[in-house]
Design a protein around this motif. Structure first.
Motif, short mmCIF file in Angstrom:
data_model
loop_
_atom_site.label_atom_id
_atom_site.label_comp_id
_atom_site.label_asym_id
_atom_site.label_seq_id
_atom_site.Cartn_x
_atom_site.Cartn_y
_atom_site.Cartn_z
N GLU A 1 0.77 -0.72 0.01
CA GLU A 1 -0.13 0.01 -0.07
C GLU A 1 0.61 1.65 0.09
O GLU A 1 0.21 2.09 -0.57
CB GLU A 1 -0.92 -0.10 1.39
N ARG A 2 1.61 1.61 0.81
CA ARG A 2 2.80 2.46 0.48
C ARG A 2 3.72 2.44 -0.40
O ARG A 2 3.71 3.86 -0.33
CB ARG A 2 4.12 2.38 1.68
N ALA A 3 3.77 1.40 -0.91
CA ALA A 3 4.96 1.21 -2.08
C ALA A 3 3.61 2.24 -3.68
O ALA A 3 4.10 3.34 -3.94
CB ALA A 3 4.73 0.39 -2.18
N VAL A 4 2.52 1.57 -3.64
CA VAL A 4 1.57 2.19 -4.69
C VAL A 4 1.15 3.66 -4.20
O VAL A 4 0.45 4.05 -4.57
CB VAL A 4 0.19 0.66 -4.19
N PHE A 5 1.09 4.17 -3.14
CA PHE A 5 0.92 5.46 -2.38
C PHE A 5 1.31 6.20 -3.03
O PHE A 5 1.34 7.29 -3.64
CB PHE A 5 0.07 5.64 -1.28
N LEU A 6 2.93 6.06 -2.51
CA LEU A 6 3.97 6.60 -2.88
C LEU A 6 3.83 6.92 -4.49
O LEU A 6 4.23 8.07 -4.78
CB LEU A 6 5.05 6.83 -2.36
N LEU A 7 4.41 5.88 -5.01
CA LEU A 7 4.68 5.61 -6.59
C LEU A 7 3.34 6.61 -7.75
O LEU A 7 3.86 7.75 -8.22
CB LEU A 7 4.53 4.44 -6.98
N ARG A 8 2.29 6.17 -7.27
CA ARG A 8 0.97 7.31 -7.72
C ARG A 8 1.39 8.71 -7.04
O ARG A 8 1.20 9.66 -8.14
CB ARG A 8 -0.01 6.20 -7.57
N GLU A 9 1.38 9.13 -6.42
CA GLU A 9 0.89 10.17 -5.27
C GLU A 9 2.48 11.16 -5.49
O GLU A 9 1.68 12.09 -5.44
CB GLU A 9 -0.03 10.04 -3.83
N VAL A 10 2.67 11.03 -5.11
CA VAL A 10 4.47 11.56 -4.99
C VAL A 10 5.23 11.62 -6.66
O VAL A 10 5.70 12.27 -7.04
CB VAL A 10 5.11 10.82 -4.32
N PHE A 11 5.04 10.48 -7.48
CA PHE A 11 6.33 9.90 -8.06
C PHE A 11 5.57 10.02 -9.52
O PHE A 11 6.06 10.02 -10.90
CB PHE A 11 7.06 8.70 -7.58
N GLY A 12 4.63 10.03 -9.33
CA GLY A 12 3.57 9.92 -10.59
C GLY A 12 3.11 8.90 -11.91
O GLY A 12 2.90 9.21 -12.42
N TYR A 13 3.53 7.64 -11.27
CA TYR A 13 3.45 7.25 -12.44
C TYR A 13 2.50 6.21 -12.47
O TYR A 13 1.62 6.35 -11.74
CB TYR A 13 4.63 5.44 -11.77
N GLY A 14 1.97 5.78 -14.02
CA GLY A 14 0.65 5.32 -14.40
C GLY A 14 0.47 4.19 -13.76
O GLY A 14 0.87 3.68 -13.46
N TYR A 15 -1.19 3.89 -13.92
CA TYR A 15 -1.54 2.40 -12.78
C TYR A 15 -0.59 0.98 -14.01
O TYR A 15 -0.06 0.11 -12.90
CB TYR A 15 -2.94 2.79 -13.49
#
Length: 301
Positions: free
Chosen positions: A118-132
């Motif tokens: 959960e932490r990884a998905v949240f950071l990758l999406r919300e902080v680093f802007g990676y696509g799903y």
């Protein structure tokens, strides 16, 4: 991998690993391990079309594994757990991060409530802007699963998201005013600078004299901090204003210039809402030679 690629990728990799783990030492270990794996992959003939994506994937997966192990240790941690302070005003290239609310001490504490993926998905999406699609490949989940994981993580974060003031100059000025008022023992000024729900949290990890429980309320926090300043002056400690985790902070040294602790101020709406003090020597080794706070405070007056 060229030296240039190494230097360009390192800040990104450290930013991911530190936000995942809240530990400078562990983040550096993750980054080093990730680079070794990337190097071995190249030697084995693996074509790396996107070094950024490859580095992010390896770093995130290693951080997830490390966090699973760390969570077990933190369940048995003595006292309050706080992340290792990252001195962002030093601007060391190897540890350079984008300083937003997600690097703040309070937010890193909040991220501890999320499961590793959960932490990884949240950071990758919300902080680093990676696509799903990219995130799905990194965490080895389906895109729909990643969307569900993010929604769950965002709900958990939204319930307790700490307040944050982005104006760093204003934060620093407010912290300076607080320190001046505390040195003068001006309780009226301190009360105005502290939020009604202000809390002081200490992390000694059982290795340094620290609070067993947080101190809450402006009067209690003000009196406690004034007491700390008096103790510091009595034994000859030196206090240096710095920026840690993108927040105004104080770095404390012994008379022999050994690091004793870092105190960060969480500022929002023109007041101080949180004060986080890390004096666990195991969390300060990346800042230099660490002193023995207990021995120093036990010295007779």
């Amino acid at each position: 991998m060229t030296v240039l690629q190494h230097d360009e990728l390192r800040p990104l990799m450290f930013s991911i690993a530190y936000r995942m783990l809240g530990s400078v030492a562990e983040a550096e270990d993750i980054v080093q391990d990730a680079f070794l794996r990337m190097y071995k992959s190249e030697l084995d003939g693996t074509a790396i079309d996107s070094p950024d994506a490859f580095a992010t994937t390896i770093t995130t997966r290693l951080a997830i594994d490390a966090l699973r192990s760390a969570r077990v240790r933190r369940e048995h941690y003595v006292g309050q757990w706080l992340p290792e302070p990252l001195i962002t005003s030093d601007d060391e290239p190897a540890r350079r991060v984008e300083t937003d609310e997600t690097i703040s001490t309070a937010f890193l504490v909040l991220l501890e409530t999320l499961a590793p993926v959960e932490r990884a998905v949240f950071l990758l999406r919300e902080v680093f802007g990676y696509g799903y699609d990219e995130i799905a490949g990194i965490v080895e989940k389906s895109e729909s699963n990643c969307r569900q994981i993010l929604a769950r993580a965002k709900r958990a974060i939204a319930e307790r998201r700490p307040r944050f003031e982005a104006d760093r100059q204003h934060q620093a000025e407010l912290a300076k005013s607080f320190l001046t008022a505390a040195n003068e023992g001006n309780m009226e000024a301190l009360h105005q600078l502290l939020a009604d729900d202000v809390v002081f949290v200490g992390d000694g990890g059982g290795n340094a004299p620290a609070l067993e429980h947080p101190v809450g309320g402006p009067v209690q926090v003000a009196r406690f901090f004034i007491g700390l300043l008096k103790q510091s002056a009595r034994v000859g400690m030196r206090i240096e204003p710095v920026e840690a985790n993108g927040q105004p902070a104080l770095r404390v040294f012994s008379p022999r210039d050994e690091v004793l602790g870092v105190l960060t101020f969480g500022v929002a709406d023109g007041q101080i809402h949180t004060m986080h003090s890390v004096i666990n020597p195991e969390k300060l080794t990346h800042l230099g030679q660490v002193g023995d706070l207990g021995a120093l405070l036990s010295q007779p007056s």
